[in-house]
Design a protein around this motif. Structure first.
Motif, PDB file in Angstrom:
ATOM      1  N   VAL A   1      -3.553   3.661  11.421  1.00  0.00           N
ATOM      2  CA  VAL A   1      -2.712   2.947  10.456  1.00  0.00           C
ATOM      3  C   VAL A   1      -2.743   1.433  10.714  1.00  0.00           C
ATOM      4  CG1 VAL A   1      -0.427   2.962  11.579  1.00  0.00           C
ATOM      5  CG2 VAL A   1      -0.571   3.375   9.158  1.00  0.00           C
TER       6      VAL A   1
ATOM      7  N   ALA B   1       0.323   5.174   1.428  1.00  0.00           N
ATOM      8  CA  ALA B   1      -0.632   5.797   2.357  1.00  0.00           C
ATOM      9  C   ALA B   1      -0.256   7.246   2.666  1.00  0.00           C
ATOM     10  CB  ALA B   1      -0.698   4.965   3.640  1.00  0.00           C
ATOM     11  N   PRO B   2      -0.347   8.121   1.674  1.00  0.00           N
ATOM     12  CA  PRO B   2       0.059   9.520   1.908  1.00  0.00           C
ATOM     13  C   PRO B   2      -0.978  10.317   2.709  1.00  0.00           C
ATOM     14  CG  PRO B   2      -0.815   9.290  -0.313  1.00  0.00           C
ATOM     15  CD  PRO B   2      -0.825   7.904   0.291  1.00  0.00           C
ATOM     16  N   SER B   3      -0.494  11.344   3.388  1.00  0.00           N
ATOM     17  CA  SER B   3      -1.377  12.278   4.094  1.00  0.00           C
ATOM     18  C   SER B   3      -1.521  13.531   3.221  1.00  0.00           C
ATOM     19  CB  SER B   3      -0.761  12.684   5.439  1.00  0.00           C
ATOM     20  OG  SER B   3      -0.490  11.531   6.198  1.00  0.00           O
TER      21      SER B   3
ATOM     22  N   ARG C   1       0.840  -1.199   0.000  1.00  0.00           N
ATOM     23  CA  ARG C   1       0.000   0.000   0.000  1.00  0.00           C
ATOM     24  C   ARG C   1       0.876   1.250   0.000  1.00  0.00           C
ATOM     25  NH1 ARG C   1       1.891   2.652   4.544  1.00  0.00           N
ATOM     26  NH2 ARG C   1       1.275   1.728   6.517  1.00  0.00           N
TER      27      ARG C   1
ATOM     28  N   LEU D   1       9.922   6.432   9.784  1.00  0.00           N
ATOM     29  CA  LEU D   1       8.753   5.857  10.460  1.00  0.00           C
ATOM     30  C   LEU D   1       9.087   4.561  11.191  1.00  0.00           C
ATOM     31  CD1 LEU D   1       5.946   6.696   7.893  1.00  0.00           C
ATOM     32  CD2 LEU D   1       6.211   7.602  10.199  1.00  0.00           C
TER      33      LEU D   1
ATOM     34  N   ARG E   1       7.601   2.155   3.654  1.00  0.00           N
ATOM     35  CA  ARG E   1       7.585   3.568   4.058  1.00  0.00           C
ATOM     36  C   ARG E   1       9.003   3.974   4.436  1.00  0.00           C
ATOM     37  NH1 ARG E   1       3.925   2.591   9.496  1.00  0.00           N
ATOM     38  NH2 ARG E   1       5.427   1.375  10.669  1.00  0.00           N
TER      39      ARG E   1
ATOM     40  N   TYR F   1      -2.710   8.786  14.470  1.00  0.00           N
ATOM     41  CA  TYR F   1      -2.134   8.072  13.322  1.00  0.00           C
ATOM     42  C   TYR F   1      -1.849   6.608  13.653  1.00  0.00           C
ATOM     43  CZ  TYR F   1       2.056   6.361  10.893  1.00  0.00           C
ATOM     44  OH  TYR F   1       2.976   5.581  10.268  1.00  0.00           O
TER      45      TYR F   1
ATOM     46  N   GLN G   1       8.431  12.753  12.162  1.00  0.00           N
ATOM     47  CA  GLN G   1       9.345  12.919  11.036  1.00  0.00           C
ATOM     48  C   GLN G   1      10.748  13.155  11.563  1.00  0.00           C
ATOM     49  OE1 GLN G   1       8.123  12.819   7.916  1.00  0.00           O
ATOM     50  NE2 GLN G   1       5.958  12.865   8.424  1.00  0.00           N
TER      51      GLN G   1
ATOM     52  N   GLU H   1      -4.514   9.140   3.963  1.00  0.00           N
ATOM     53  CA  GLU H   1      -4.466   9.241   5.427  1.00  0.00           C
ATOM     54  C   GLU H   1      -4.840  10.661   5.864  1.00  0.00           C
ATOM     55  OE1 GLU H   1      -1.002   7.100   7.071  1.00  0.00           O
ATOM     56  OE2 GLU H   1      -2.386   5.413   6.873  1.00  0.00           O
TER      57      GLU H   1
END
Ligand code: GLU
Length: 288
Positions: free
Chosen positions: A206, A9-11, A7, A224, A220, A202, A114, A43
């Motif tokens: 997730v 899964a961008p925000s 997958r 993360l 990812r 989050y 981040q 996301e």
């Protein structure tokens, strides 16, 4: 063997950049090589920061990169009831408490941490043991880490919950990892599951979504990786399956700085407008 399900899964809190392209292409290509599926999940659980215009721009960027996804796109903003159900399950087992501490303590939680960003605060436990307060006072909901570890059989045995990691990043922790109680207490502590403003964290969203979408591989960026033990803990508590984690190298600009959504120079939309092709992007990322 189960089918490979990857997958992206961008925000939608900004435009996609080269780092996102790297995640998306790696996941997409791995799924296609394995004859599996590549899913797209938006996301936007933090509705205070997400914008629909960025969602549309993401579709355009991914199409331009030549990436196609399978099935319907899932949007976290549509899935609140599912996250609430997971939260209720934890709460019914006495693993959650209400916290009325100041907003400053909790502002970073619905966002994935981040590199170089805000330090994830370990909560001192001031409100530990409290039930949801009566009335309308705003409160966050936190996981009671000590009780959670007890629910899994105690700190000494939590190491039976593990996950596999693969990586292209130098120095990344390849191989099998197991949960470590002292590490979870020191780095995650009583982390927030639902923010004071009602936004689901989050970490919870997730984990619930990766399970619901039967994701077998989470691809990812390496920044993360520090969240993965927390995700594994929640999977253990909610009896959810654990994917394989591929934490890839962090894509940097020519000055060595991590890319950010606010930097226009490496945004995909800018590169596209400047005449770059999907192949140029692949070659620039070493994926040509
Ligand atoms: N939505 C997160 C981000 O855009 C990625 C989450 C994940 O891949 O687990 O940073």
């Amino acid at each position: 063997m189960s089918e490979t399900v990857e997958r992206f899964a961008p925000s939608p809190t900004g435009h996609l950049h080269l780092g996102h392209a790297y995640s998306a292409i790696l996941a997409h290509d791995a799924a296609r090589r394995a004859g599996g599926r590549f899913l797209l999940r938006i996301e936007d659980v933090d509705t205070t920061r997400s914008r629909d215009s960025f969602v549309q721009a993401m579709y355009d960027d991914l199409h331009w990169l030549g990436l196609s996804w399978d099935g319907a796109v899932i949007r976290q903003s549509d899935r609140r009831a599912v996250y609430e159900a997971a939260l209720a399950e934890l709460e019914a087992r006495g693993l959650v408490y209400a916290c009325t501490c100041s907003r400053k303590d909790i502002q970073a939680v619905a966002t994935a941490p981040q590199e170089g960003g805000e330090v994830w605060p370990v909560y001192p436990g001031t409100c530990r043991g409290r039930a949801r307060p009566e009335g309308a006072a705003p409160y966050a909901l936190r996981l009671d880490m000590a009780r959670a570890l007890d629910a899994l059989g105690g700190a000494e045995t939590v190491g039976r919950f593990g996950y596999n990691e693969i990586s292209d990043a130098p120095g990344a922790g390849q191989g099998r990892h197991v949960l470590d109680a002292a590490d979870l207490v020191a780095t995650a502590g009583d982390f927030v599951l639902s923010r004071k403003d009602g936004v689901i964290a989050y970490h919870l969203a997730v984990v619930v979504d990766d399970a619901a979408q039967e994701v077998t591989h989470v691809t990812r960026a390496l920044d993360l990786a520090s969240s993965t033990p927390v995700h594994r803990l929640l999977q253990a508590l909610l009896s959810l399956p654990t994917p394989i984690y591929r934490h890839h190298r962090i894509i940097r600009d020519s000055a060595g700085k991590r890319l950010a959504k606010r930097d226009a120079a490496t945004s995909l939309v800018q590169l596209r407008r400047a005449g770059a092709t999907a192949l140029d992007i692949r070659q620039r990322l070493g994926l040509g």
